[in-house]
Enzyme design. Structure first.
Site, PDB file in Angstrom:
ATOM      1  N   ASN A  93       0.828  -1.239   0.012  1.00 42.19           N
ATOM      2  CA  ASN A  93      -0.080  -0.026   0.075  1.00 42.19           C
ATOM      3  C   ASN A  93       0.954   1.233  -0.037  1.00 42.19           C
ATOM      4  OD1 ASN A  93      -1.740   2.077   0.465  1.00 42.19           O
ATOM      5  ND2 ASN A  93      -2.401   1.440   2.348  1.00 42.19           N
ATOM      6  N   LYS A 140       0.131   4.238  -0.169  1.00 41.09           N
ATOM      7  CA  LYS A 140      -0.422   5.467   0.224  1.00 41.09           C
ATOM      8  C   LYS A 140      -0.333   6.619  -0.640  1.00 41.09           C
ATOM      9  CE  LYS A 140      -0.232   3.137   4.599  1.00 41.09           C
ATOM     10  NZ  LYS A 140      -0.142   3.216   6.103  1.00 41.09           N
ATOM     11  N   HIS A 187      -9.548   1.397   4.842  1.00 46.34           N
ATOM     12  CA  HIS A 187      -8.283   1.627   5.433  1.00 46.34           C
ATOM     13  C   HIS A 187      -8.403   2.457   6.813  1.00 46.34           C
ATOM     14  CE1 HIS A 187      -4.025   2.713   6.481  1.00 46.34           C
ATOM     15  NE2 HIS A 187      -3.583   1.663   5.768  1.00 46.34           N
ATOM     16  N   GLU A 191      -6.371   4.720   7.742  1.00 46.61           N
ATOM     17  CA  GLU A 191      -6.191   6.253   7.418  1.00 46.61           C
ATOM     18  C   GLU A 191      -7.566   6.802   6.953  1.00 46.61           C
ATOM     19  OE1 GLU A 191      -2.630   5.574   5.419  1.00 46.61           O
ATOM     20  OE2 GLU A 191      -1.846   4.865   7.251  1.00 46.61           O
ATOM     21  N   GLU A 211      -5.291  -4.772  10.709  1.00 48.81           N
ATOM     22  CA  GLU A 211      -4.187  -3.702  10.693  1.00 48.81           C
ATOM     23  C   GLU A 211      -4.511  -3.134  12.143  1.00 48.81           C
ATOM     24  OE1 GLU A 211      -2.190  -2.417   6.823  1.00 48.81           O
ATOM     25  OE2 GLU A 211      -3.890  -1.476   6.852  1.00 48.81           O
ATOM     26  N   GLY A 215       2.717   2.320  10.562  1.00 48.39           N
ATOM     27  CA  GLY A 215       3.595   3.504  10.634  1.00 48.39           C
ATOM     28  C   GLY A 215       4.435   3.699  11.952  1.00 48.39           C
ATOM     29  N   SER A 238       3.652  -2.098  10.208  1.00 50.63           N
ATOM     30  CA  SER A 238       5.120  -2.186  10.378  1.00 50.63           C
ATOM     31  C   SER A 238       5.785  -3.594   9.865  1.00 50.63           C
ATOM     32  CB  SER A 238       5.339  -1.703  11.739  1.00 50.63           C
ATOM     33  OG  SER A 238       5.051  -0.641  11.984  1.00 50.63           O
TER      34      SER A 238
HETATM   35  P1  13P Z   1       3.170   0.550   7.518  1.00 50.63           P
HETATM   36  O1  13P Z   1       3.715  -0.707   7.131  1.00 50.63           O
HETATM   37  O2  13P Z   1       4.000   1.797   7.019  1.00 50.63           O
HETATM   38  O3  13P Z   1       2.885   0.303   9.361  1.00 50.63           O
HETATM   39  O4  13P Z   1       1.714   0.627   7.087  1.00 50.63           O
HETATM   40  C1  13P Z   1       0.759  -0.417   7.304  1.00 50.63           C
HETATM   41  C2  13P Z   1      -0.416   0.020   6.537  1.00 50.63           C
HETATM   42  O5  13P Z   1      -1.257   1.074   6.660  1.00 50.63           O
HETATM   43  C3  13P Z   1      -0.556  -0.737   5.417  1.00 50.63           C
HETATM   44  O6  13P Z   1      -1.943  -0.577   4.929  1.00 50.63           O
END
Ligand code: 13P
Length: 260
Positions: free
Chosen positions: A11, A13, A98, A100, A170, A176, A216
């Site tokens: 992803n 982003k 997601h 976010e 997640e 992150g 992560s």
């Molecule tokens: P990270 O791997 O940067 O923690 O992000 C995970 C994520 O949100 C994947 O959709």
């Protein structure tokens, strides 16, 4: 016994900054993956780069995912992207719900559910994200939050439809942050999700549905996470932006697949 194929999705982003960089990243992943088929791989690129990335992935086994979509087929929805637009840009998958978007944009389970039905109708494979916040975990509400997200996001689906859905667990506190769930913590929630699916859709569907872990995931923790019986892949954020790291995670998936 049914073996679920390991599925590693990136992803990206809101990265990288240019279509040239997006194409170069996709090309590097494509070259690294080759024609290997032990592990399913997909890249989730920003909507504006999907067509360019699709060209870079042409003739490769790598899937392409949108990171969001609107539930409507067309109409007055400024700034939005429909399922058919994603398909036209070369997408095979779409990431929905997601954290976010849930936490940053106020997306609800009901909206995720509408998007999910629309994606399935259009022939896209949805990756539906769920997961608790730190506060919810610390107040022992992980299972009730995840169960609520499953009920709301998957409402009205038949077992046949559910067989086409991938789930991504997640935990919001692991995204992150560099703070990964331990394999034990992740496996516990994945097993809970599978039990919930069995109760809602039946044992057969619960055994078919892939549940990715996200938060992560890095080359050095991937093998241990992917080695858990109910973890069927990873949804990778930061580490998917560097081809060598992402390929390292795919390699961990390959090792686990061979051992499964
Ligand atoms: P990270 O791997 O940067 O923690 O992000 C995970 C994520 O949100 C994947 O959709």
């Amino acid at each position: 016994m049914l073996t679920r194929k390991i599925f590693i999705a990136g992803n990206w982003k809101m990265n990288p900054g240019t279509s040239e960089q997006a194409k170069a990243l996709a090309k590097a992943v494509r070259e690294g993956v080759g024609s290997a088929s032990e592990v399913e791989v997909a890249l989730g690129a920003p909507a504006i780069f999907l067509s360019a990335v699709s060209e870079s992935l042409n003739d490769s086994p790598i899937g392409l995912a949108g990171q969001n979509m609107h539930w409507a087929k067309d109409g007055a929805y400024t700034g939005e992207t429909s399922a058919s637009m994603l398909l036209d840009s070369g997408c095979t998958h779409v990431i929905l719900g997601h954290s976010e978007r849930r936490h940053g944009m106020g997306e609800t389970d009901e909206q995720v559910n509408r998007k999910l039905k629309s994606a399935l109708e259009a022939g896209l494979y949805p990756i539906v994200c769920i997961g608790e916040t730190l506060e919810e975990r610390e107040s022992d509400r992980t299972e009730s939050v995840v169960a609520g997200q499953l009920t709301g996001s998957l409402a009205g689906l038949s077992p046949e439809e559910m067989n086409k859905v991938v789930l991504a667990y997640e935990p919001v506190w692991a995204i992150g942050t560099g703070r990964t769930a331990t394999p034990g913590q992740a496996q516990d929630v994945h097993a809970f999700i599978r039990r919930t699916l069995a109760a809602r859709f039946g044992e057969k569907t619960a055994l078919i549905v892939k549940i990715q872990y996200g938060g992560s995931v890095k080359p050095d923790n991937a093998e241990e996470l992917l080695g858990c019986p109910d973890i069927d892949g990873a949804l990778v954020g930061g580490a998917s932006l560097k081809a060598s790291d992402f390929l390292g995670i795919i390699e961990a998936g390959r090792k686990v697949s061979v051992a499964r």
